[in-house]
Write an enzyme that holds these catalytic residues in place. Structure first.
Site, PDB file in Angstrom:
ATOM      1  N   CYS A   2       6.871   5.310 -11.792  1.00  0.00           N
ATOM      2  CA  CYS A   2       6.778   4.534 -12.328  1.00  0.00           C
ATOM      3  C   CYS A   2       6.798   3.309 -10.698  1.00  0.00           C
ATOM      4  O   CYS A   2       6.467   1.909 -10.834  1.00  0.00           O
ATOM      5  CB  CYS A   2       8.572   3.572 -12.679  1.00  0.00           C
ATOM      6  SG  CYS A   2       8.751   5.253 -13.685  1.00  0.00           S
ATOM      7  N   CYS A  60       3.713   0.929  -9.735  1.00  0.00           N
ATOM      8  CA  CYS A  60       3.374  -0.782 -10.763  1.00  0.00           C
ATOM      9  C   CYS A  60       5.199  -1.925 -10.841  1.00  0.00           C
ATOM     10  O   CYS A  60       3.945  -2.715 -10.469  1.00  0.00           O
ATOM     11  CB  CYS A  60       3.213  -0.693 -12.031  1.00  0.00           C
ATOM     12  SG  CYS A  60       1.437   0.621 -12.760  1.00  0.00           S
ATOM     13  N   HIS A  61       5.972  -0.886 -10.567  1.00  0.00           N
ATOM     14  CA  HIS A  61       6.679  -1.705 -10.277  1.00  0.00           C
ATOM     15  C   HIS A  61       7.420  -2.074  -9.031  1.00  0.00           C
ATOM     16  O   HIS A  61       8.274  -2.919  -9.373  1.00  0.00           O
ATOM     17  CB  HIS A  61       7.857  -1.122 -11.304  1.00  0.00           C
ATOM     18  CG  HIS A  61       7.051  -1.501 -13.229  1.00  0.00           C
ATOM     19  ND1 HIS A  61       7.340  -2.130 -13.406  1.00  0.00           N
ATOM     20  CD2 HIS A  61       7.063  -0.130 -13.685  1.00  0.00           C
ATOM     21  CE1 HIS A  61       6.674  -1.825 -15.136  1.00  0.00           C
ATOM     22  NE2 HIS A  61       6.463  -0.536 -14.972  1.00  0.00           N
ATOM     23  N   MET A  65       1.678  -1.209 -19.892  1.00  0.00           N
ATOM     24  CA  MET A  65       2.694  -0.188 -20.213  1.00  0.00           C
ATOM     25  C   MET A  65       2.133   1.306 -20.571  1.00  0.00           C
ATOM     26  O   MET A  65       1.606   1.181 -22.069  1.00  0.00           O
ATOM     27  CB  MET A  65       3.729  -0.160 -20.192  1.00  0.00           C
ATOM     28  CG  MET A  65       4.960   0.636 -20.441  1.00  0.00           C
ATOM     29  SD  MET A  65       5.933   0.893 -18.886  1.00  0.00           S
ATOM     30  CE  MET A  65       7.342   1.952 -19.284  1.00  0.00           C
ATOM     31  N   HIS A  86      -6.216  -5.075  -3.254  1.00  0.00           N
ATOM     32  CA  HIS A  86      -5.787  -3.940  -2.755  1.00  0.00           C
ATOM     33  C   HIS A  86      -7.141  -3.477  -1.894  1.00  0.00           C
ATOM     34  O   HIS A  86      -7.125  -3.484  -0.417  1.00  0.00           O
ATOM     35  CB  HIS A  86      -6.284  -3.458  -4.177  1.00  0.00           C
ATOM     36  CG  HIS A  86      -6.015  -2.066  -4.587  1.00  0.00           C
ATOM     37  ND1 HIS A  86      -5.246  -1.355  -4.468  1.00  0.00           N
ATOM     38  CD2 HIS A  86      -7.319  -1.137  -5.023  1.00  0.00           C
ATOM     39  CE1 HIS A  86      -5.294   0.048  -4.463  1.00  0.00           C
ATOM     40  NE2 HIS A  86      -6.342   0.592  -4.632  1.00  0.00           N
ATOM     41  N   HIS A  92     -12.099  -2.896  -8.873  1.00  0.00           N
ATOM     42  CA  HIS A  92     -12.372  -1.249  -7.740  1.00  0.00           C
ATOM     43  C   HIS A  92     -13.447  -1.031  -7.463  1.00  0.00           C
ATOM     44  O   HIS A  92     -14.343  -0.409  -7.902  1.00  0.00           O
ATOM     45  CB  HIS A  92     -11.848  -0.222  -8.944  1.00  0.00           C
ATOM     46  CG  HIS A  92     -11.177   0.110  -7.715  1.00  0.00           C
ATOM     47  ND1 HIS A  92     -11.600   1.218  -6.813  1.00  0.00           N
ATOM     48  CD2 HIS A  92      -9.081   0.988  -7.898  1.00  0.00           C
ATOM     49  CE1 HIS A  92     -10.854   2.170  -6.453  1.00  0.00           C
ATOM     50  NE2 HIS A  92      -9.309   1.450  -6.686  1.00  0.00           N
TER      51      HIS A  92
HETATM   52 FE1  DHE Z   1      -6.792   4.525  -3.076  1.00  0.00          FE
HETATM   53  C1  DHE Z   1      -9.312   3.405  -0.659  1.00  0.00           C
HETATM   54  C2  DHE Z   1      -4.688   2.604  -2.712  1.00  0.00           C
HETATM   55  C3  DHE Z   1      -4.898   6.234  -5.834  1.00  0.00           C
HETATM   56  C4  DHE Z   1      -8.253   7.491  -3.223  1.00  0.00           C
HETATM   57  N1  DHE Z   1      -6.966   2.681  -2.045  1.00  0.00           N
HETATM   58  C5  DHE Z   1      -7.737   2.413  -0.855  1.00  0.00           C
HETATM   59  C6  DHE Z   1      -7.282   1.873  -0.697  1.00  0.00           C
HETATM   60  C7  DHE Z   1      -5.532   0.923  -0.857  1.00  0.00           C
HETATM   61  C8  DHE Z   1      -5.492   2.277  -1.515  1.00  0.00           C
HETATM   62  C9  DHE Z   1      -4.639   0.170  -0.604  1.00  0.00           C
HETATM   63  C10 DHE Z   1      -8.303   0.672   0.363  1.00  0.00           C
HETATM   64  C11 DHE Z   1      -8.051   1.512   1.865  1.00  0.00           C
HETATM   65  C12 DHE Z   1      -8.514   0.623   2.941  1.00  0.00           C
HETATM   66  O1  DHE Z   1     -10.255   0.455   2.719  1.00  0.00           O
HETATM   67  O2  DHE Z   1      -7.906   0.367   3.971  1.00  0.00           O
HETATM   68  N2  DHE Z   1      -5.020   4.164  -4.367  1.00  0.00           N
HETATM   69  C13 DHE Z   1      -3.877   2.585  -3.977  1.00  0.00           C
HETATM   70  C14 DHE Z   1      -3.049   3.354  -4.423  1.00  0.00           C
HETATM   71  O3  DHE Z   1      -1.673   2.733  -4.121  1.00  0.00           O
HETATM   72  C15 DHE Z   1      -3.364   4.056  -5.535  1.00  0.00           C
HETATM   73  C16 DHE Z   1      -3.879   2.845  -6.786  1.00  0.00           C
HETATM   74  C17 DHE Z   1      -2.726   4.848  -6.045  1.00  0.00           C
HETATM   75  C18 DHE Z   1      -1.834   5.650  -4.974  1.00  0.00           C
HETATM   76  O4  DHE Z   1      -0.412   6.377  -5.798  1.00  0.00           O
HETATM   77  O5  DHE Z   1      -1.977   6.020  -4.450  1.00  0.00           O
HETATM   78  C19 DHE Z   1      -4.620   4.918  -5.064  1.00  0.00           C
HETATM   79  N3  DHE Z   1      -6.425   6.775  -4.640  1.00  0.00           N
HETATM   80  C20 DHE Z   1      -6.374   6.366  -5.556  1.00  0.00           C
HETATM   81  C21 DHE Z   1      -6.368   7.981  -6.065  1.00  0.00           C
HETATM   82  O6  DHE Z   1      -5.725   8.347  -7.112  1.00  0.00           O
HETATM   83  C22 DHE Z   1      -8.120   8.631  -5.517  1.00  0.00           C
HETATM   84  C23 DHE Z   1      -9.359   8.803  -6.412  1.00  0.00           C
HETATM   85  C24 DHE Z   1      -7.153  10.044  -4.974  1.00  0.00           C
HETATM   86  C25 DHE Z   1      -5.968   9.638  -4.237  1.00  0.00           C
HETATM   87  O7  DHE Z   1      -6.147  10.279  -2.851  1.00  0.00           O
HETATM   88  O8  DHE Z   1      -5.402   9.647  -4.542  1.00  0.00           O
HETATM   89  C26 DHE Z   1      -7.998   7.440  -4.735  1.00  0.00           C
HETATM   90  N4  DHE Z   1      -8.460   5.434  -2.407  1.00  0.00           N
HETATM   91  C27 DHE Z   1      -8.607   6.187  -2.815  1.00  0.00           C
HETATM   92  C28 DHE Z   1     -10.307   6.399  -1.724  1.00  0.00           C
HETATM   93  C29 DHE Z   1     -10.525   5.546  -1.494  1.00  0.00           C
HETATM   94  C30 DHE Z   1      -9.312   4.304  -1.216  1.00  0.00           C
HETATM   95  C31 DHE Z   1     -10.753   7.838  -1.678  1.00  0.00           C
HETATM   96  C32 DHE Z   1     -11.411   4.484   0.216  1.00  0.00           C
HETATM   97  C33 DHE Z   1     -12.724   4.288  -0.454  1.00  0.00           C
HETATM   98  C34 DHE Z   1     -13.916   3.768   0.627  1.00  0.00           C
HETATM   99  O9  DHE Z   1     -14.615   3.623   0.165  1.00  0.00           O
HETATM  100  O10 DHE Z   1     -13.092   3.140   1.939  1.00  0.00           O
END
Ligand code: DHE
Length: 546
Positions: free
Chosen positions: A49, A52-53, A90, A329, A371
């Site tokens: 949770c 998101c929350h 939700m 984001h 995204h």
């Molecule tokens: Fe990410 C980038 C946050 C879920 C893989 N992700 C980012 C960035 C943020 C972020 C703030 C940018 C960073 C930057 O550029 O400085 N991501 C989040 C979350 O909050 C979220 C939604 C949920 C979580 O709990 O993390 C989330 N992200 C994921 C995934 O489920 C992914 C697919 C696999 C994992 O690691 O859990 C994932 N996020 C990535 C990747 C990037 C990324 C590979 C970098 C992309 C790029 O090309 O720069």
């Protein structure tokens, strides 16, 4: 639109805060709970949770769930909401089978009590975790290996808490380096020598690519939960500083660029851009190092503020606060590196921030939940230079004009909308040497779509896309998700790498496509490649080529 289980799991990627000790207050107006019930409910809350929350339940992409609101609604109402979900997003936790009836009842009571507050994290806490494994004076004075380090890929092995360093020329694994849990991104120092990775648990590892076998030279934990790390890129400050942002506590820290010594911590708690209400936990999302000024661009999610942090004198830190839009984001630079294009995901907007003038150029309406990752830059045959993003919430790709000088009519507008395979897109990519645009869809509920990518011919965009069956090409016998995630070019810009991301106990792979012919070029399989997700090419990440 209700979130699909894949999208819900993406939003709630499991917070490491679940392991932190917290003081649990009992609200006398809320239904009673035993200590054991509190403990179970808190665990579920941080696993499913909080994403998101929010940690303090003040609301982010999900609604606020503080007792002043929840007690009035009552247990029965809340149970229905949790069990069946809502059209606003939700998830239907009980009817999807993700939570039992008992768990739903537990959560409905839990959210009527006060949210427990996780601990803060100070300079002393950081210093207690800080280790310089190889001090700068003991490090090599020149490159000690024969790798073409500019074409190394750093691939996250999400569930093992490691990154694989892979030689992009030979496709051999150079080293598997121990890191924090679920590394989110890799970034390079300005010189390209040091690789920085940050785990979800806010652990940073600094890897020296000049070593005979590149490995960790320093590490630190900068908070309790984090996603972003970056380095100083401006002329004269190369390799001087690193910065990390955290989700909890809501703050960022500037560190010494060759030892990770923490120097300066700055809180991001503050007021929202629109209603100007105080928000107690605005998380730090993407960070990029400006090439125009000695500044870090720090995007604060819940308040919708983009901070330009001038690091030229960190003892008299100057921060320019640019109001952009809530729910910031991910994002990337345009091809000139003057503008930072950042997704305000649940606002359905992209903010174009001018790093030369230090101001917001434009807020641009795009599709549902943009995204981009870092987005994709290319020269459109009709509209000139564009930057593009896919969307989690719909099947479109928005192309935004980024050249106010030669194409002023198209600048900061969606000049074209492409139709993709479906929603659930996470990353999009192109390269200055390529005439292709690649878009993944790992969170699409249809396995055919989540296991393949769409490719567009930039010179014939109206012709639609070609589907590349990446997971099928990997030849993985195991069943399971096999999500295809994150296109990334090699240094030369003639091949594209994808992760085929399976569960921890199933086979995964990396699949490499020839960019000219769109044919399979190589598959990398290795028992050590467990849950590969993001991958970062040294040269392209160092120079912001995407
Ligand atoms: Fe990410 C980038 C946050 C879920 C893989 N992700 C980012 C960035 C943020 C972020 C703030 C940018 C960073 C930057 O550029 O400085 N991501 C989040 C979350 O909050 C979220 C939604 C949920 C979580 O709990 O993390 C989330 N992200 C994921 C995934 O489920 C992914 C697919 C696999 C994992 O690691 O859990 C994932 N996020 C990535 C990747 C990037 C990324 C590979 C970098 C992309 C790029 O090309 O720069």
């Amino acid at each position: 639109k209700k979130l699909s289980p894949a999208e819900a799991n993406y939003q709630a990627g499991g917070s490491p805060l679940v392991n932190e000790p917290m003081y649990q207050a009992t609200n006398p107006k809320a239904p009673p709970m035993t200590q054991a019930e509190f403990d179970t409910a808190r665990k579920i809350y941080f696993e499913r949770c909080a994403g998101c929350h929010g940690v303090l339940r003040k609301g982010a992409t999900g609604k606020p769930l503080t007792p002043d609101i929840t007690i009035g609604k009552g247990t029965d109402y809340l149970k229905v909401f949790i069990a069946y979900g809502s059209p606003a997003g939700m998830p239907n936790w009980q009817t999807s089978g993700e939570m039992s009836e008992k768990e739903v009842d537990l959560m409905a009571r839990y959210i009527q009590h006060d949210a427990p507050t996780p601990p803060e994290y100070s300079l002393a806490d950081m210093k207690a975790t800080w280790k310089v494994i190889v001090p700068p004076e003991k490090r090599p004075t020149k490159k000690m290996n024969n790798y073409n380090i500019t074409n190394i890929f750093s691939t996250t092995l999400r569930d093992t808490g490691e990154v694989a360093l892979i030689d992009g020329d030979t496709k051999q694994i150079i080293n598997v380096v121990k890191t924090g849990y679920a590394v989110h991104i890799s970034r390079l120092s300005a010189s390209g020598r040091y690789l920085f990775v940050i785990g979800r648990d806010a652990k940073i590892n600094m890897i020296d690519l000049w070593m005979e076998k590149p490995d960790n030279v320093a590490e630190i934990r900068t908070g309790l939960e984090a996603r972003s790390v970056e380095t100083s890129k401006f002329k004269g400050f190369e390799d001087k500083y690193a910065i990390a942002g955290s989700y909890w506590p809501p703050q960022f820290v500037i560190m010494n660029g060759d030892t990770l010594e923490p120097l300066k911590i700055v809180a991001t708690r503050g007021n929202t851009v629109d209603t100007q209400e105080y928000h107690p936990e605005p998380r730090v999302a993407s960070i990029v190092g400006s090439h125009y000024k000695p500044e870090f661009v720090v995007n604060v999610k819940e308040t919708g503020q983009t901070l330009l942090v001038d690091y030229s004198n960190i003892d008299a830190l100057k921060v320019t606060t640019i109001g952009t839009a809530r729910f910031l984001h991910d994002g990337g630079l345009d091809s000139t590196k003057r503008y930072f294009m950042v997704a305000a995901n649940n606002s359905n907007k992209i903010a174009a921030v001018d790093l030369k003038e230090g101001k917001l150029t434009k807020l641009i309406d795009v599709g549902k939940i943009p995204h981009p990752g870092r987005g994709a830059n290319f020269v459109h045959p009709t509209y000139g230079p564009v930057w593009s993003t896919g969307h989690l919430g719909d099947e479109t790709i928005s192309l935004i004009g980024t050249d106010p000088v030669k194409h002023p009519k198209n600048a900061w507008k969606v000049v074209q909308t492409l139709k993709g395979q479906g929603g659930g897109a996470l990353f999009i990519k192109s390269h200055p040497k390529s005439r292709h645009l690649y878009s993944d869809t790992p969170l699409n509920p249809d396995p055919k779509i989540s296991q393949s990518v769409a490719v567009y011919d930039i010179d014939n965009l109206e012709k639609g896309y070609t589907v590349l069956p990446i997971a099928e090409w990997a030849g993985i016998k195991d069943d399971g998700a096999k999500r295809v995630v994150q296109p990334e070019f090699n240094r030369a810009g003639d091949e594209v790498w994808f992760s085929v991301w399976s569960a921890k106990n199933k086979e995964s792979a990396l699949v490499i496509v020839d960019d000219k012919t769109l044919k399979l070029k190589a598959v990398i399989k290795d028992p050590r490649l467990i849950t590969p997700t993001g991958h970062f090419n040294v040269h392209n990440t160092q120079h912001d080529v995407y």
